[in-house]
Design a protein around this motif. Structure first.
Motif, PDB file in Angstrom:
ATOM      1  N   VAL A 241       0.835  -1.204   0.000  1.00  0.00           N
ATOM      2  CA  VAL A 241       0.000   0.000   0.000  1.00  0.00           C
ATOM      3  C   VAL A 241       0.868   1.251   0.000  1.00  0.00           C
ATOM      4  N   LEU A 242       1.887   1.274   0.844  1.00  0.00           N
ATOM      5  CA  LEU A 242       2.775   2.433   0.886  1.00  0.00           C
ATOM      6  C   LEU A 242       3.537   2.575  -0.419  1.00  0.00           C
ATOM      7  N   CYS A 243       3.981   1.482  -0.988  1.00  0.00           N
ATOM      8  CA  CYS A 243       4.700   1.539  -2.271  1.00  0.00           C
ATOM      9  C   CYS A 243       3.803   2.075  -3.373  1.00  0.00           C
ATOM     10  N   ALA A 244       2.548   1.648  -3.394  1.00  0.00           N
ATOM     11  CA  ALA A 244       1.615   2.144  -4.406  1.00  0.00           C
ATOM     12  C   ALA A 244       1.361   3.635  -4.219  1.00  0.00           C
ATOM     13  N   CYS A 245       1.255   4.092  -2.978  1.00  0.00           N
ATOM     14  CA  CYS A 245       1.043   5.517  -2.705  1.00  0.00           C
ATOM     15  C   CYS A 245       2.260   6.345  -3.092  1.00  0.00           C
ATOM     16  N   ILE A 246       3.438   5.817  -2.839  1.00  0.00           N
ATOM     17  CA  ILE A 246       4.666   6.516  -3.238  1.00  0.00           C
ATOM     18  C   ILE A 246       4.723   6.650  -4.751  1.00  0.00           C
ATOM     19  N   LEU A 247       4.424   5.571  -5.453  1.00  0.00           N
ATOM     20  CA  LEU A 247       4.450   5.592  -6.915  1.00  0.00           C
ATOM     21  C   LEU A 247       3.402   6.563  -7.464  1.00  0.00           C
ATOM     22  N   LEU A 248       2.212   6.557  -6.880  1.00  0.00           N
ATOM     23  CA  LEU A 248       1.168   7.495  -7.306  1.00  0.00           C
ATOM     24  C   LEU A 248       1.611   8.936  -7.104  1.00  0.00           C
ATOM     25  N   MET A 249       2.217   9.219  -5.964  1.00  0.00           N
ATOM     26  CA  MET A 249       2.674  10.575  -5.663  1.00  0.00           C
ATOM     27  C   MET A 249       3.743  11.031  -6.658  1.00  0.00           C
ATOM     28  N   VAL A 250       4.668  10.148  -6.977  1.00  0.00           N
ATOM     29  CA  VAL A 250       5.730  10.498  -7.919  1.00  0.00           C
ATOM     30  C   VAL A 250       5.149  10.786  -9.299  1.00  0.00           C
ATOM     31  N   LEU A 251       4.217   9.971  -9.744  1.00  0.00           N
ATOM     32  CA  LEU A 251       3.634  10.171 -11.069  1.00  0.00           C
ATOM     33  C   LEU A 251       2.789  11.436 -11.133  1.00  0.00           C
ATOM     34  N   VAL A 252       2.026  11.706 -10.096  1.00  0.00           N
ATOM     35  CA  VAL A 252       1.200  12.920 -10.064  1.00  0.00           C
ATOM     36  C   VAL A 252       2.091  14.162 -10.015  1.00  0.00           C
ATOM     37  N   CYS A 253       3.147  14.120  -9.212  1.00  0.00           N
ATOM     38  CA  CYS A 253       4.056  15.270  -9.134  1.00  0.00           C
ATOM     39  C   CYS A 253       4.768  15.510 -10.464  1.00  0.00           C
ATOM     40  N   ALA A 254       5.193  14.446 -11.121  1.00  0.00           N
ATOM     41  CA  ALA A 254       5.868  14.602 -12.412  1.00  0.00           C
ATOM     42  C   ALA A 254       4.939  15.241 -13.437  1.00  0.00           C
ATOM     43  N   ALA A 255       3.695  14.798 -13.474  1.00  0.00           N
ATOM     44  CA  ALA A 255       2.730  15.382 -14.411  1.00  0.00           C
ATOM     45  C   ALA A 255       2.433  16.836 -14.051  1.00  0.00           C
TER      46      ALA A 255
END
Length: 124
Positions: A19-33
């Motif tokens: 769950v934490l890994c998925a949230c980290i990945l989501l945050m990175v992708l949203v920030c990059a966009a």
């Protein structure tokens, strides 16, 4: 793609939950966009059309400075928010809240680019 690999390797090396890994990945992708769309919007608002070579645009543009320090400011606000609210939320909860807020900002920037950005670009 490098950010995705970095997130996966970070989570595996520190043994974090899925769950934490998925949230980290989501945050990175949203920030990059968000940073990409924000950079385009800032370049439309503060264009530098008086340049002699490509390096001058990057080194002497006000939009570059605003985008760079604005990105630092957003990240500093995220870190500061975690220090303030981290004791009330788990890490994955804070990441989800921040992802939602940045996603809303991303939608706002994309709407600006679609409506006003096209008009500004036509006038350049």
């Amino acid at each position: 793609i490098p950010a995705v690999f970095s997130c996966v390797f970070l989570c595996v090396s520190f043994g974090q939950s899925f769950v934490l890994c998925a949230c980290i990945l989501l945050m990175v992708l949203v920030c990059a966009a968000f940073f990409a769309a924000g950079g385009i919007a800032i370049n439309l608002l503060l264009p530098n059309l008086q340049w002699t070579n490509e390096v001058a645009v990057v080194k002497q543009s006000a939009s570059t400075m605003v985008a760079m320090f604005g990105g630092f400011g957003v990240l500093a606000a995220l870190v500061g928010g975690y220090f303030l609210f981290g004791k009330f939320l788990p890490a994955w909860g804070y990441l989800l809240v921040c992802s939602a807020v940045i996603s809303l900002a991303l939608v706002g920037v994309c709407l600006f680019l679609k409506k006003k950005g096209a008009e500004i670009f036509e006038r350049l």
